[in-house]
Write a protein that holds these residues in place. Structure first.
Motif, PDB file in Angstrom:
ATOM      1  N   PHE A   1       0.852  -1.200   0.103  1.00  0.00           N
ATOM      2  CA  PHE A   1      -0.153   0.082   0.003  1.00  0.00           C
ATOM      3  C   PHE A   1       0.715   1.206  -0.048  1.00  0.00           C
ATOM      4  CE2 PHE A   1      -2.679   3.317   2.559  1.00  0.00           C
ATOM      5  CZ  PHE A   1      -3.486   3.453   1.605  1.00  0.00           C
ATOM      6  N   ILE A   2       0.396   2.140  -0.801  1.00  0.00           N
ATOM      7  CA  ILE A   2       1.223   3.495  -0.838  1.00  0.00           C
ATOM      8  C   ILE A   2       0.751   4.438  -0.085  1.00  0.00           C
ATOM      9  CG2 ILE A   2       2.260   5.408  -2.465  1.00  0.00           C
ATOM     10  CD1 ILE A   2       1.857   3.442  -4.600  1.00  0.00           C
ATOM     11  N   SER A   3       1.097   4.951   1.006  1.00  0.00           N
ATOM     12  CA  SER A   3       0.536   6.022   1.973  1.00  0.00           C
ATOM     13  C   SER A   3       1.373   7.554   1.835  1.00  0.00           C
ATOM     14  CB  SER A   3       0.495   5.488   3.544  1.00  0.00           C
ATOM     15  OG  SER A   3       0.127   6.578   4.349  1.00  0.00           O
ATOM     16  N   ILE A   4       1.003   8.587   2.588  1.00  0.00           N
ATOM     17  CA  ILE A   4       1.683   9.768   2.598  1.00  0.00           C
ATOM     18  C   ILE A   4       3.046   9.294   3.471  1.00  0.00           C
ATOM     19  CG2 ILE A   4       0.496  10.372   4.632  1.00  0.00           C
ATOM     20  CD1 ILE A   4       0.655  13.339   3.436  1.00  0.00           C
ATOM     21  N   LYS A   5       2.851   8.483   4.275  1.00  0.00           N
ATOM     22  CA  LYS A   5       4.054   8.191   5.391  1.00  0.00           C
ATOM     23  C   LYS A   5       4.968   7.206   4.458  1.00  0.00           C
ATOM     24  CE  LYS A   5       1.327   7.732   9.764  1.00  0.00           C
ATOM     25  NZ  LYS A   5       1.076   6.882  10.803  1.00  0.00           N
ATOM     26  N   GLY A   6       4.602   6.490   3.702  1.00  0.00           N
ATOM     27  CA  GLY A   6       5.599   5.726   2.652  1.00  0.00           C
ATOM     28  C   GLY A   6       5.053   4.507   2.297  1.00  0.00           C
ATOM     29  N   TYR A   7       5.720   3.371   2.120  1.00  0.00           N
ATOM     30  CA  TYR A   7       4.993   2.267   1.546  1.00  0.00           C
ATOM     31  C   TYR A   7       4.975   1.089   2.532  1.00  0.00           C
ATOM     32  CZ  TYR A   7       7.259   4.207  -2.703  1.00  0.00           C
ATOM     33  OH  TYR A   7       7.288   5.024  -3.777  1.00  0.00           O
ATOM     34  N   TYR A   8       3.597   0.620   2.692  1.00  0.00           N
ATOM     35  CA  TYR A   8       3.554  -0.384   3.655  1.00  0.00           C
ATOM     36  C   TYR A   8       3.558  -1.784   3.122  1.00  0.00           C
ATOM     37  CZ  TYR A   8       1.415   2.915   6.942  1.00  0.00           C
ATOM     38  OH  TYR A   8       0.702   4.152   7.940  1.00  0.00           O
ATOM     39  N   TYR A   9       4.391  -2.710   3.625  1.00  0.00           N
ATOM     40  CA  TYR A   9       4.308  -3.992   3.070  1.00  0.00           C
ATOM     41  C   TYR A   9       3.918  -5.045   4.408  1.00  0.00           C
ATOM     42  CZ  TYR A   9       7.599  -1.918  -0.195  1.00  0.00           C
ATOM     43  OH  TYR A   9       8.127  -1.117  -1.441  1.00  0.00           O
ATOM     44  N   GLN A  10       3.105  -6.071   3.802  1.00  0.00           N
ATOM     45  CA  GLN A  10       3.060  -7.156   4.733  1.00  0.00           C
ATOM     46  C   GLN A  10       3.644  -8.673   4.107  1.00  0.00           C
ATOM     47  OE1 GLN A  10      -1.056  -8.825   5.942  1.00  0.00           O
ATOM     48  NE2 GLN A  10      -0.755  -7.220   7.328  1.00  0.00           N
ATOM     49  N   ALA A  11       4.232  -9.189   4.945  1.00  0.00           N
ATOM     50  CA  ALA A  11       4.886 -10.534   4.410  1.00  0.00           C
ATOM     51  C   ALA A  11       4.410 -11.479   5.528  1.00  0.00           C
ATOM     52  CB  ALA A  11       6.456 -10.382   4.546  1.00  0.00           C
ATOM     53  N   GLU A  12       4.432 -12.914   5.000  1.00  0.00           N
ATOM     54  CA  GLU A  12       3.982 -14.076   5.911  1.00  0.00           C
ATOM     55  C   GLU A  12       5.328 -14.908   6.082  1.00  0.00           C
ATOM     56  OE1 GLU A  12       0.740 -17.324   6.371  1.00  0.00           O
ATOM     57  OE2 GLU A  12       0.412 -15.730   4.904  1.00  0.00           O
ATOM     58  N   ILE A  13       5.699 -15.140   7.092  1.00  0.00           N
ATOM     59  CA  ILE A  13       7.093 -15.754   7.226  1.00  0.00           C
ATOM     60  C   ILE A  13       6.750 -16.883   8.415  1.00  0.00           C
ATOM     61  CG2 ILE A  13       9.571 -15.921   7.667  1.00  0.00           C
ATOM     62  CD1 ILE A  13       9.595 -13.210   6.765  1.00  0.00           C
ATOM     63  N   LYS A  14       7.012 -17.922   8.202  1.00  0.00           N
ATOM     64  CA  LYS A  14       6.661 -19.198   9.080  1.00  0.00           C
ATOM     65  C   LYS A  14       5.344 -19.201   9.916  1.00  0.00           C
ATOM     66  CE  LYS A  14      10.817 -21.167   8.371  1.00  0.00           C
ATOM     67  NZ  LYS A  14      10.534 -22.712   7.816  1.00  0.00           N
ATOM     68  N   GLY A  15       4.352 -18.716   8.945  1.00  0.00           N
ATOM     69  CA  GLY A  15       2.851 -18.455   9.418  1.00  0.00           C
ATOM     70  C   GLY A  15       2.750 -17.179  10.396  1.00  0.00           C
ATOM     71  N   GLU A  16       3.850 -16.343  10.554  1.00  0.00           N
ATOM     72  CA  GLU A  16       3.688 -14.948  11.287  1.00  0.00           C
ATOM     73  C   GLU A  16       3.515 -13.679  10.488  1.00  0.00           C
ATOM     74  OE1 GLU A  16       3.397 -14.794  14.466  1.00  0.00           O
ATOM     75  OE2 GLU A  16       3.934 -16.963  14.970  1.00  0.00           O
ATOM     76  N   THR A  17       2.648 -12.981  10.527  1.00  0.00           N
ATOM     77  CA  THR A  17       2.356 -11.949   9.821  1.00  0.00           C
ATOM     78  C   THR A  17       3.411 -10.481  10.238  1.00  0.00           C
ATOM     79  OG1 THR A  17       0.124 -12.483   9.381  1.00  0.00           O
ATOM     80  CG2 THR A  17       0.484 -10.301   9.021  1.00  0.00           C
ATOM     81  N   ILE A  18       4.082 -10.253   9.332  1.00  0.00           N
ATOM     82  CA  ILE A  18       5.060  -8.982   9.575  1.00  0.00           C
ATOM     83  C   ILE A  18       4.646  -7.979   8.710  1.00  0.00           C
ATOM     84  CG2 ILE A  18       7.474  -8.284   9.676  1.00  0.00           C
ATOM     85  CD1 ILE A  18       8.095 -11.427   9.699  1.00  0.00           C
TER      86      ILE A  18
END
Length: 581
Positions: A182-199
């Motif tokens: 997602f692109i926001s005024i604060k910056g770029y938001y990213y969400q990844a899923e590693i070993k079942g954990e959402t980061i």
């Protein structure tokens, strides 16, 4: 025997809490060292239930800590290292004052060093514990990677943050773990899923650094957090690379220098620049890559078969998402942000390149006929190829969030882009405004209605023109029919002398029902206990404020849509006049 009476504040909350001044006296540390120690160990102030008892009857509001937390800090080896720093500073200051440069050189060569490895292992016993607490770590490290050398933020720390964050991005690319952007005024938001954990983390926009006043931002405190987070992120990167069968530090398998590059840079700079380009696959310790297959447990299939089916469908969508851009080749123009687009495209299996004269790491040129998409952010271009699409950068982000390649016709050069919606909002939320474009993401029927609405607006204009002609004919026909009906009624009334009065149907009064419901609601409000009445009033006030915000947003959207309709009508009229002339 009469038992002795206990002194006041020796039990209960009076004995459980300690002020910051008492903690400094017990640990024999300065305020700066105490703050640094608390940041590294994860100790923070506590809020007591009864502040008067916790402060032993003292007035005012003081910073309180648990006694057990301070006792826990007493056994920390870092305290001795901080005392060594204090002694070291005194020795250096004395040697500099008396101009004893020989001793000064000896002290500077043997200065004490602070090691935080044991604290990382203590705070995060398992790898999953570290992944759960990685959000703030990544956000702060990405922020510091953009800083120049400023007071309290040394250049080495910024360079280390830049290296560790780029290594983490490479691990996400190799694991194909990215899920939302997602692109926001604060910056770029990213969400990844590693070993079942959402980061989830934020990468700031690459703007020029603007100095902040000392009162606004405490860079020294933030630098202490980063000092711990860099050690933590180094552990996480090493473990991720090991699980993905990658060399750490990163290496490239098939990458050679040209003669001109050998003269300019050495091997270390050459590799680090290619790592920062994010455009080359890393070398693996074995030839086979590790692919994690998602296994769905079939427990309680009789009780929750719908949830099992939803999980299976979600797993299939994620498997399809990992190869979203597979087989596509992208070329980036110089005006688009390079790092986020390269990271996203490579996470989903696409190939990407740019002008090799601008940045290192380009793999193919602009005149390559196999390029399928060119990412541009300008209204027009002089030279265009027929074999590729020229789309704006938002198409990449919206395709990832939609988990499919969205139609490119709305993202061409010069087109007004559709609204960029956040994928991080919960679709089941209540008392919040949801625009029609967002509803279309969760409900496919709403998407059809949205498309049909645009088509119906054009059809309405044509219908209005035809209706104006039809209404005149209908009015004439209705007048003739009314005259015929009046004549028939006069003849029938003369014939009919007998009258039948039908029975009356009892109708419920709608306002009476609503009044009764309001009365019942007020009676239920009176049953709220006194200790909960303030909380209830604040909840009702919040509900009214949210309802007002929804009403204002809907009104704003309605006015915007009406304005767009008027602009479309004016544009069509101009086109008709131009065609006639």
């Amino acid at each position: 025997m009469v038992s002795k009476r206990k002194k006041k504040y020796t039990t209960g909350e009076g004995a459980q809490f300690m002020t910051r001044k008492a903690a400094l006296k017990k640990l024999q540390l300065s305020l700066n060292d105490f703050r640094r120690l608390c940041v590294l160990k994860g100790i923070y102030p506590r809020e007591p239930r009864n502040r008067k008892r916790a402060q032993k009857g003292q007035s005012g509001i003081k910073t309180l800590y648990h006694v057990k937390d301070i006792q826990f800090l007493l056994h920390e080896p870092i305290i001795w290292r901080l005392r060594d720093y204090k002694i070291f500073n005194k020795k250096v200051g004395r040697a500099r004052a008396v101009k004893d440069f020989e001793s000064l050189k000896k002290y500077l060569n043997n200065h004490p060093t602070l090691k935080l490895d044991h604290i990382v292992k203590e705070r995060y016993p398992t790898f999953l514990d570290a992944l759960r607490d990685l959000d703030d770590c990544l956000t702060l490290c990405f922020l510091f990677s953009t800083f120049p050398s400023i007071p309290h933020v040394p250049r080495d720390q910024s360079a280390l943050c830049q290296r560790l964050t780029i290594e983490f991005l490479h691990a996400v690319i190799e694991a194909k773990a990215l899920r939302k952007v997602f692109i926001s005024i604060k910056g770029y938001y990213y969400q990844a899923e590693i070993k079942g954990e959402t980061i989830t983390w934020i990468v700031p926009h690459h703007f020029a650094f603007e100095p902040q006043s000392k009162a606004e931002v405490d860079f020294k405190l933030m630098s202490t957090f980063v000092e711990f987070y860099t050690i933590m992120l180094g552990f996480v990167n090493f473990r991720l690379y090991h699980q993905l069968n990658l060399y750490y530090p990163p290496k490239f398998s098939n990458l050679t220098q040209t003669d001109s590059e050998k003269e300019i840079v050495d091997e270390g700079v050459f590799v680090s620049e290619r790592v920062a380009a994010l455009n080359f696959p890393l070398s693996r310790t074995t030839n086979s890559a590790i692919e994690e297959e998602v296994e769905i447990d079939n427990f309680n299939t009789e009780d929750n078969p719908e949830k099992i089916e939803e999980a299976r469908i979600e797993a299939e969508k994620i498997k399809k998402l990992k190869t979203l851009f597979k087989g596509l080749k992208f070329f980036l123009n110089r005006e688009v942000p390079r790092e986020p687009l390269v990271f996203i495209i490579r996470c989903f299996g696409g190939e990407v390149s740019w002008d090799k004269l601008l940045f290192v790491g380009a793999t193919f040129d602009e005149n390559d006929e196999s390029i399928t998409h060119q990412i541009v952010d300008r209204p027009s271009m002089e030279k265009q190829y027929i074999s590729r699409y020229y789309v704006q950068p938002q198409w990449i982000f919206d395709s990832v969030n939609a988990r499919e390649l969205v139609p490119v016709n709305k993202y061409f050069m010069g087109e007004i882009l559709p609204p960029h919606l956040s994928p991080f909002i919960n679709e089941g939320r209540h008392q919040e405004y949801m625009p029609p474009e967002e509803k279309a993401l969760y409900d496919p029927t709403a998407l059809e209605e949205l498309h049909n609405k645009g088509e119906s607006d054009d059809e309405e204009e044509e219908e209005k023109e035809t209706e104006q002609v039809d209404t005149t004919n209908e009015q004439v026909e209705e007048e003739v029919e009314e005259e015929e009906e009046v004549e028939e009624e006069e003849t029938s009334s003369a014939k009919k002398k007998l009258k039948v009065t039908p029975g009356e149907i009892h109708k419920e009064v709608p306002w009476e029902k609503s009044r009764q419901e309001r009365q019942e609601y007020k009676l239920r409000e009176k049953l709220v206990k006194n200790k909960h009445r303030k909380l209830y009033k604040s909840m009702m006030a919040g509900r009214k404020e949210r309802a007002k915000e929804i009403w204002l947003l809907r009104k704003k959207r309605r006015l915007h849509d009406e304005k767009q309709k008027e602009e479309k009508k004016a544009k069509k009229k101009q086109q008709k006049l131009a065609s006639v002339s």
